[in-house]
Design a protein around this motif. Structure first.
Motif, PDB file in Angstrom:
ATOM      1  N   VAL A   1       0.853  -1.175   0.080  1.00  0.00           N
ATOM      2  CA  VAL A   1       0.081   0.051   0.068  1.00  0.00           C
ATOM      3  C   VAL A   1       0.926   1.340   0.124  1.00  0.00           C
ATOM      4  CG1 VAL A   1      -1.581   1.468   1.329  1.00  0.00           C
ATOM      5  CG2 VAL A   1      -1.935  -1.046   0.902  1.00  0.00           C
ATOM      6  N   ASN A   2       1.901   1.259   0.887  1.00  0.00           N
ATOM      7  CA  ASN A   2       2.826   2.503   0.808  1.00  0.00           C
ATOM      8  C   ASN A   2       3.622   2.544  -0.447  1.00  0.00           C
ATOM      9  OD1 ASN A   2       2.274   3.366   3.560  1.00  0.00           O
ATOM     10  ND2 ASN A   2       3.927   1.880   4.338  1.00  0.00           N
ATOM     11  N   GLU A   3       3.739   1.416  -1.009  1.00  0.00           N
ATOM     12  CA  GLU A   3       4.496   1.713  -2.456  1.00  0.00           C
ATOM     13  C   GLU A   3       3.599   2.201  -3.429  1.00  0.00           C
ATOM     14  OE1 GLU A   3       6.261  -2.342  -3.394  1.00  0.00           O
ATOM     15  OE2 GLU A   3       7.643  -2.026  -1.825  1.00  0.00           O
ATOM     16  N   GLN A   4       2.262   1.853  -3.169  1.00  0.00           N
ATOM     17  CA  GLN A   4       1.342   2.211  -4.403  1.00  0.00           C
ATOM     18  C   GLN A   4       1.204   3.740  -3.929  1.00  0.00           C
ATOM     19  OE1 GLN A   4      -2.024  -0.267  -3.978  1.00  0.00           O
ATOM     20  NE2 GLN A   4      -0.972  -2.015  -4.746  1.00  0.00           N
ATOM     21  N   TYR A   5       1.094   4.169  -2.767  1.00  0.00           N
ATOM     22  CA  TYR A   5       0.851   5.337  -2.263  1.00  0.00           C
ATOM     23  C   TYR A   5       1.947   6.355  -2.985  1.00  0.00           C
ATOM     24  CZ  TYR A   5       0.151   9.458   0.621  1.00  0.00           C
ATOM     25  OH  TYR A   5      -0.131  10.968   1.189  1.00  0.00           O
TER      26      TYR A   5
ATOM     27  N   ARG B   1       3.820  10.610  -6.800  1.00  0.00           N
ATOM     28  CA  ARG B   1       4.687  10.905  -7.844  1.00  0.00           C
ATOM     29  C   ARG B   1       3.914  10.963  -9.008  1.00  0.00           C
ATOM     30  NH1 ARG B   1       8.008   6.484  -5.769  1.00  0.00           N
ATOM     31  NH2 ARG B   1       7.287   5.155  -7.265  1.00  0.00           N
ATOM     32  N   THR B   2       2.860  10.292  -9.416  1.00  0.00           N
ATOM     33  CA  THR B   2       2.147  10.606 -10.648  1.00  0.00           C
ATOM     34  C   THR B   2       1.322  11.702 -10.569  1.00  0.00           C
ATOM     35  OG1 THR B   2       1.801   8.026 -10.941  1.00  0.00           O
ATOM     36  CG2 THR B   2       0.371   9.654 -12.187  1.00  0.00           C
ATOM     37  N   LEU B   3       0.872  12.145  -9.393  1.00  0.00           N
ATOM     38  CA  LEU B   3       0.030  13.363  -8.919  1.00  0.00           C
ATOM     39  C   LEU B   3       0.916  14.452  -9.221  1.00  0.00           C
ATOM     40  CD1 LEU B   3      -2.390  12.387  -6.094  1.00  0.00           C
ATOM     41  CD2 LEU B   3      -2.787  12.884  -8.507  1.00  0.00           C
ATOM     42  N   ALA B   4       2.031  14.067  -8.623  1.00  0.00           N
ATOM     43  CA  ALA B   4       3.112  15.309  -8.622  1.00  0.00           C
ATOM     44  C   ALA B   4       3.354  15.628 -10.072  1.00  0.00           C
ATOM     45  CB  ALA B   4       4.460  15.094  -8.031  1.00  0.00           C
ATOM     46  N   GLY B   5       3.614  14.697 -10.997  1.00  0.00           N
ATOM     47  CA  GLY B   5       3.854  14.986 -12.312  1.00  0.00           C
ATOM     48  C   GLY B   5       2.861  15.635 -13.006  1.00  0.00           C
ATOM     49  N   VAL B   6       1.573  15.311 -12.540  1.00  0.00           N
ATOM     50  CA  VAL B   6       0.388  15.861 -13.353  1.00  0.00           C
ATOM     51  C   VAL B   6       0.426  17.360 -12.914  1.00  0.00           C
ATOM     52  CG1 VAL B   6      -2.329  15.802 -13.135  1.00  0.00           C
ATOM     53  CG2 VAL B   6      -0.917  13.810 -13.495  1.00  0.00           C
ATOM     54  N   ALA B   7       0.556  17.637 -11.618  1.00  0.00           N
ATOM     55  CA  ALA B   7       0.401  19.001 -11.111  1.00  0.00           C
ATOM     56  C   ALA B   7       1.450  19.947 -11.720  1.00  0.00           C
ATOM     57  CB  ALA B   7       0.770  18.873  -9.686  1.00  0.00           C
ATOM     58  N   THR B   8       2.737  19.477 -12.036  1.00  0.00           N
ATOM     59  CA  THR B   8       3.664  20.127 -12.840  1.00  0.00           C
ATOM     60  C   THR B   8       3.464  20.610 -14.175  1.00  0.00           C
ATOM     61  OG1 THR B   8       4.924  18.296 -13.236  1.00  0.00           O
ATOM     62  CG2 THR B   8       5.466  19.873 -11.121  1.00  0.00           C
ATOM     63  N   LYS B   9       2.683  19.856 -14.590  1.00  0.00           N
ATOM     64  CA  LYS B   9       2.474  20.026 -16.283  1.00  0.00           C
ATOM     65  C   LYS B   9       1.363  21.058 -16.522  1.00  0.00           C
ATOM     66  CE  LYS B   9       3.299  15.409 -17.864  1.00  0.00           C
ATOM     67  NZ  LYS B   9       2.742  14.409 -18.536  1.00  0.00           N
TER      68      LYS B   9
END
Length: 141
Positions: A124-128, A133-141
């Motif tokens: 769960v921690n790894e998925q979180y 990371r995915t959300l951080a990438g989306v937010a920077t775009k």
């Protein structure tokens, strides 16, 4: 003439000649005698010079049958109680062995579940972290 001394209940009598000694012993047969040739006081029954006749005690009476029966009944009650106690102790031993076995099984299951929970939490921690990371990438775009 030989002279004797006597001790009876802590009271010393004498010196007495042989005739008077025998009369004394007749009245107090549980006395101790002493003569200067002796190292210590000895029971009058152990002196061969005295004319002592020791009357044997009367024989004991037979034990009453009711008393014997009562003791036999009590013995049987005690044996029955001991048998019950022995059965209870064996049963407790079996129960304790079962309890130990169940405790060990529960311990093993708990350890296995703990390992599964740790693995699941790690996943769960790894998925979180991946999601962050995915959300951080989306937010920077």
């Amino acid at each position: 003439m030989k002279e004797w001394y006597f001790s009876h209940n802590g009271e010393v009598s004498g010196p007495l000649g042989l005739t008077d000694s025998n009369k004394f012993i007749e009245k107090k047969p549980d006395s101790y005698a002493w003569h200067p040739s002796y190292a210590q006081w000895i029971p009058v029954s152990h002196v061969d010079e005295f004319d002592i006749v020791i009357t044997p005690p009367p024989p004991p009476q037979a034990i009453p049958k009711k008393l014997i029966e009562r003791f036999i009944a009590k013995e049987q009650e005690l044996n029955t109680a001991l048998s019950r106690i022995e059965t209870t102790i064996k049963s407790l031993g079996t129960s304790l062995a079962d309890f130990d076995r169940d405790t060990n099984k529960t311990k093993t299951v708990t350890q296995n579940l703990n390992q599964e929970v740790k693995t699941t939490i790690r996943s769960v921690n790894e998925q979180y972290e991946a999601l962050q990371r995915t959300l951080a990438g989306v937010a920077t775009k």
